[in-house]
Design an enzyme around this catalytic site. Sequence first.
Site, PDB file in Angstrom:
ATOM      1  N   LYS A   1     -19.776  90.761 139.569  1.00 17.90           N
ATOM      2  CA  LYS A   1     -20.194  91.720 138.554  1.00 17.90           C
ATOM      3  C   LYS A   1     -19.614  92.775 138.160  1.00 17.90           C
ATOM      4  O   LYS A   1     -19.157  93.191 137.016  1.00 17.90           O
ATOM      5  CB  LYS A   1     -21.487  91.955 138.059  1.00 17.90           C
ATOM      6  CG  LYS A   1     -22.723  91.013 138.313  1.00 17.90           C
ATOM      7  CD  LYS A   1     -22.641  90.255 136.599  1.00 17.90           C
ATOM      8  CE  LYS A   1     -23.905  89.552 136.294  1.00 17.90           C
ATOM      9  NZ  LYS A   1     -23.995  89.096 135.108  1.00 17.90           N
TER      10      LYS A   1
ATOM     11  N   GLU B   1     -26.770  96.751 129.753  1.00 16.56           N
ATOM     12  CA  GLU B   1     -27.980  95.837 129.869  1.00 16.56           C
ATOM     13  C   GLU B   1     -28.137  95.378 131.401  1.00 16.56           C
ATOM     14  O   GLU B   1     -26.602  95.176 131.886  1.00 16.56           O
ATOM     15  CB  GLU B   1     -28.574  94.699 128.936  1.00 16.56           C
ATOM     16  CG  GLU B   1     -27.630  93.484 129.373  1.00 16.56           C
ATOM     17  CD  GLU B   1     -26.267  93.696 129.171  1.00 16.56           C
ATOM     18  OE1 GLU B   1     -25.222  92.287 129.886  1.00 16.56           O
ATOM     19  OE2 GLU B   1     -25.779  93.944 128.715  1.00 16.56           O
TER      20      GLU B   1
ATOM     21  N   SER C   1     -22.789  84.123 144.226  1.00 12.45           N
ATOM     22  CA  SER C   1     -22.691  84.453 143.639  1.00 12.45           C
ATOM     23  C   SER C   1     -22.982  85.987 143.960  1.00 12.45           C
ATOM     24  O   SER C   1     -22.448  87.253 143.312  1.00 12.45           O
ATOM     25  CB  SER C   1     -23.140  84.713 141.874  1.00 12.45           C
ATOM     26  OG  SER C   1     -24.518  84.196 141.912  1.00 12.45           O
TER      27      SER C   1
END
Length: 409
Positions: free
Chosen positions: A99, A121, A391
Amino acid sequence: MSAKNLSPTDYPLPDARGRFGPYGGRFVPETLMPALAELEAAYAAAKADPAFWDELDELFRAYVGRPTPVTYARRLSQHLGGAQIYLKREDLAHSGAHKINNALGQALLVKRMGKQRIVAETGAGQHGVATATAAALLGIQCVVYMGSVDMARQQPNVFRMKLLGTEVRSVDSGSKTLKDAINEAIRDWVTNVETTHYLLGSALGPHPYPMMVRDFQRVIGIEARAQMLAQAGRLPDAIVACVGGGSNAIGIFHPFLDDENVRLIGVEAGGLGIESGQHAARFADPAISRLGVLQGTKSFVMQDEHGQIALTHSISAGLDYASVGPEHAWLRDMGRTEYTYCTDNQALEGFRLLSELEGIIPALESAHAIGHVLDMAPTMPKDSILLVNLSGRGDKDLDTVMKALDEQA
């Protein structure tokens, strides 16, 4: 890796309207159209500016710790007895997941646009942590919206965000998860659009977000392609990645799109099983998943016969979303990508085995990709290669896993 390669220059989609075939687009209130036009123009200017990509590339190198390595999972490969398994280690990126790539890219755009505030969010908390990290680094005020259900199961990430100087606002409407957090972040953005940028965390939402997030996440696949050629001497036979909104998957898939012999496999959240109705597998359940519009974009959406958004379930907060990125839907239509699902129990088994055999504790989201590989690898020849996009790391999920394993005992 050259900075100029971070953003694709010759890929034709999305088109000028932000469409990937019938998917994508821009379905928002009129009050947001000027902000999206401003963002689109700012990103177009940045995309054409080598200095922007050089600055991002330097942050990736000196702050995020890129390139993240590719690790050969020797013991897991031996245990499964089939394909050789490699892991692209986004869990080793600063803040613990992929991210951060997108958060830094968008935060640099915020500075270029002269805005002072970010709203975001988060579901699993990793995007929230990444956004809070980028905001702290660049001196930008930050507010993150998070469903109260997700806050309860992701307390470590809530505390991290607060430590980083971000305000975390609990959302108690609807299912109290990611969809509802997105709704509140958009409401905030509409109210404060002159000073605020909405830092969307996945390849979702109105144009230009799916394109922009994809471009910032392409660094994963660019690195992985070069690393596999260097370490294995060839490209993998298949790449496997979990798919919630789809940012980590589109990031690793995209630089391999022209390599037709490389299968690209996305793994959705099968929850308690498709038959139970408690899942988030948008491509697997035509009874409740059909073309629709959710939160600014047209794609496959889990909904009832009246068009009401269906409740979703996954043990992983980051996969618990009722829609999927429009580029994934288009690539599936084109036959270039494949999608399957992994249940909660299969993901827990993937979580356990990778931890025990490789000393790597994956995020529950990533464990869905591992869970699928547990079934897939043994069916493949021993000289074949599977690359899994790991991830994120799993320390945020330990409490959830402990409770789930206690219930199974």
